[in-house]
Design an enzyme around this catalytic site. Structure first.
Site, PDB file in Angstrom:
ATOM      1  CB  THR A 399     109.153 -65.972  48.607  1.00  0.00           C
ATOM      2  OG1 THR A 399     109.617 -64.713  49.062  1.00  0.00           O
ATOM      3  CG2 THR A 399     110.044 -67.059  49.156  1.00  0.00           C
ATOM      4  CD  GLU A 419     110.750 -58.090  50.254  1.00  0.00           C
ATOM      5  OE1 GLU A 419     110.549 -57.023  49.674  1.00  0.00           O
ATOM      6  OE2 GLU A 419     109.914 -58.608  51.012  1.00  0.00           O
ATOM      7  CB  SER A 463     114.359 -64.231  56.100  1.00  0.00           C
ATOM      8  OG  SER A 463     113.505 -65.011  55.270  1.00  0.00           O
ATOM      9  CB  SER A 464     108.929 -64.558  57.315  1.00  0.00           C
ATOM     10  OG  SER A 464     108.835 -63.415  58.126  1.00  0.00           O
ATOM     11  N   GLY A 486     105.866 -64.045  52.208  1.00  0.00           N
ATOM     12  CA  GLY A 486     106.301 -62.975  53.094  1.00  0.00           C
ATOM     13  C   GLY A 486     106.203 -63.416  54.540  1.00  0.00           C
TER      14      GLY A 486
END
Length: 579
Positions: A399, A419, A463-464, A486
């Protein structure tokens, strides 16, 4: 301030010889992990600043700011360049979460550019012959591709907050795509390691990244004329040139005719995609307000939960990355991840008790559980919670994040992703397609109970990503920060917030700190750092300890009274540019 007492007798127990500390094997380490940490120096500029993951991207954003562009103008130029020079991490085939601050009005808003599942996708998308696919089987090819959202979100933000013409934001990237850029060591290493098996299987990506069946070498001049041609069209016609017409047809054809895991994407899925503009989430912390994204970003909620729990303790009295600090922050992270795995999902499809999770009394109750020995946390029962099954989804750290402050004080904190490293392995018109649908739980039901983050048509996967802004006691912007990584993004951002707000480190010192993460599974300490020395004492506290490469990619800007101070994570090639 209420404070709970740590069990210091445990924290200062005798340090035993290092025993049974797992070291993650090289072949299974995260593909973007750093090799040798060279600490960066703090960057200062008086007027405006961009911190981004590649020098060319930071410079592209800077040139827009110098031309009088706004923070969102610069974010667009930066993202377009990242999609060219850092395609393994983000690009127009992916999605993003964007926080935007408008200085003259004090308005803070967010844009949710997260991908959506095709309308035809169902809970058992990743099952074949009654068996759920493993993640490494699922991410390659068409099934894992969600409708890309980053361009729509940026266009919506530009319509409200842009200053320069849309087309002017594309110039630098088009030129670089036509003339070529130099492949850096990180991209070359990722290709050589072959982490994304789809790249060697799927055309045209395999020919582009593995010419003559060999990975691109560092120092190679790489041109991408197809990307340049598409950007010219989007620059002149707007985002409709991406979501409709020839590009949309090629995208749908690529997904549905993929040689591996063909998908069910339609032209209508693309044409119907809408970014969502939402209020940001904020929580008080000491004299500050910390703000981030709401669901489906579990990252924003979890970071705010961690900080809300830690607000009950006097962290300023602890030394940076001391045994006490690592223990306390890790326990807060365990509690937040337990709630995240149970409750966080797309709120348009599942009940997400955001208000309950961030309620002051609930966080105080959770904080009371943090002292003493390491313990596994179960999800709590915040107000508004409904019976759901806990489930994890794999999120890899490929990311990118960019932080921007313009000359009038407007700011952007934007985390953006495709991703997995190089996404799904599918390539269209010079850009890679995401595999974000594997951020859903591959199993929709656990022990007969539905999982909130299961696949459903039109739904956004959890999502984080956690873009963050911090405001001081006078409601003035203090900090713009975020990271790739992530699900470890949550730990990286929270740890850095403590470093700046409690330990009074400058932003570069905060980003240079050794990393540790806990996702309610095991405690990871950054290999080769001083944190390794804490491993025996942490084991005595009950932790399962692993030594790992932890490849955060934080980019931060702190607003000072007379200048901006910027920082780039030394674990990646990011840079700060400004004037």
């Amino acid at each position: 301030m209420n404070k709970f007492t740590l069990c210091y007798s445990l924290l200062f127990s005798a340090i035993l010889p290092l025993q049974s500390v797992a070291v993650t094997p090289q072949e299974t380490r995260e593909p973007e992990a750093a090799t040798g940490l060279v600490q960066q120096q703090l960057t200062r500029h008086a007027n405006a600043m961009v911190a981004a993951a590649h020098p060319l991207a930071a410079e592209a954003g800077k040139r827009i700011l110098q031309a009088g562009g706004s923070a969102i103008d610069a974010a667009i130029a930066t993202q377009l360049m990242l999609g060219l020079v850092e395609p393994q991490s983000s690009g127009i085939g992916g999605g993003a979460f964007i926080l935007h601050f408008q200085a003259d009005s004090g308005q803070l808003t967010s844009f949710d550019g997260r991908e959506t599942a095709p309308a035809a996708a169902g809970p058992w998308l990743f099952a074949e012959d009654g068996k759920v696919l493993g993640w490494r089987e699922a991410y390659v090819g068409g099934k894992s591709v969600g409708v890309p959202g980053v361009l729509r979100a940026l266009a919506d933000a530009h319509q409200q907050f842009g200053k320069l013409p849309w087309a002017a934001l594309f110039t630098d990237t088009i030129a670089a795509a036509e003339q070529g850029f130099i492949v850096n060591e990180r991209m070359a290493k990722q290709l050589a390691l072959g982490w994304n098996q789809g790249l060697r299987q799927l055309s045209p990506a395999k020919e582009f990244y593995y010419p003559d069946n060999q990975p691109l070498a560092a120092g190679t001049l790489l041109k991408n004329p197809e990307y340049a041609a598409l950007l010219r069209k989007i620059a002149s016609e707007g985002v409709s040139a991406f979501y409709q017409g020839a590009n949309a047809e090629a995208l749908v054809r690529t997904v549905n005719q993929a040689a591996v895991n063909p998908g069910t994407l339609t032209l209508q899925d693309l044409a119907n995609y809408q970014a969502q503009q939402k209020d940001a989430l904020c929580i008080p912390y000491r004299v500050y307000q910390i703000c981030s994204m709401t669901a489906p970003s579990s990252g924003g909620v979890a970071v705010l939960q961690i900080m809300g729990m830690l607000a009950q303790f006097d962290l300023a009295a602890l030394k940076p990355n001391s045994l006490e600090a690592v223990h306390l922050i890790s326990q807060a992270s365990r509690a937040a991840f337990a709630d995240r795995d149970r409750y966080l999902a797309d709120p348009d499809f599942a009940p997400v008790p955001v208000a309950g999770l961030l309620a002051a009394e609930y966080l105080k109750q959770r904080a009371a559980l943090l002292t003493g020995r390491d313990q596994a946390f179960s999800a709590g029962q915040p107000e508004g919670a409904q019976p759901l099954a806990s489930s994890q989804a794999v999120e890899f750290p490929n990311t990118s994040h960019l932080s921007i402050v313009d000359a009038t004080g407007n700011a952007v904190s934007m985390t953006t992703s495709i991703e997995n490293v190089f996404g799904s392995g599918l390539m269209v018109n010079g850009y890679l397609l995401n595999n974000q649908l594997t951020d859903f739980s591959l199993e929709p039901v656990v022990d007969g109970v539905l999982v909130a983050n299961r696949v459903e048509g039109g739904k956004r996967p959890r999502s984080s990503m956690a873009p963050v802004m911090v405001f001081d006691a006078d409601n003035q912007l203090k900090l713009v920060i975020g990271s790739p990584g992530g699900s470890r993004i949550i730990n990286y951002v929270a740890q850095s917030l403590v470093a700046v707000l409690d330990w009074q480190l400058d932003v570069q010192q905060a980003l240079n700190l050794a990393r540790f993460t806990h996702r309610n599974d095991y405690l990871a300490l950054e290999a080769g750092t001083e944190l390794v020395e804490l491993a025996p004492a942490l084991q005595e506290l009950g932790y399962q300890v692993q030594l790992q490469d932890l490849n955060s990619g934080l980019h931060a800007i702190e607003v000072k009274p007379t200048q901006l101070e910027g920082a780039a994570d030394p674990r990646r090639e990011g840079r700060v540019a400004g004037f």
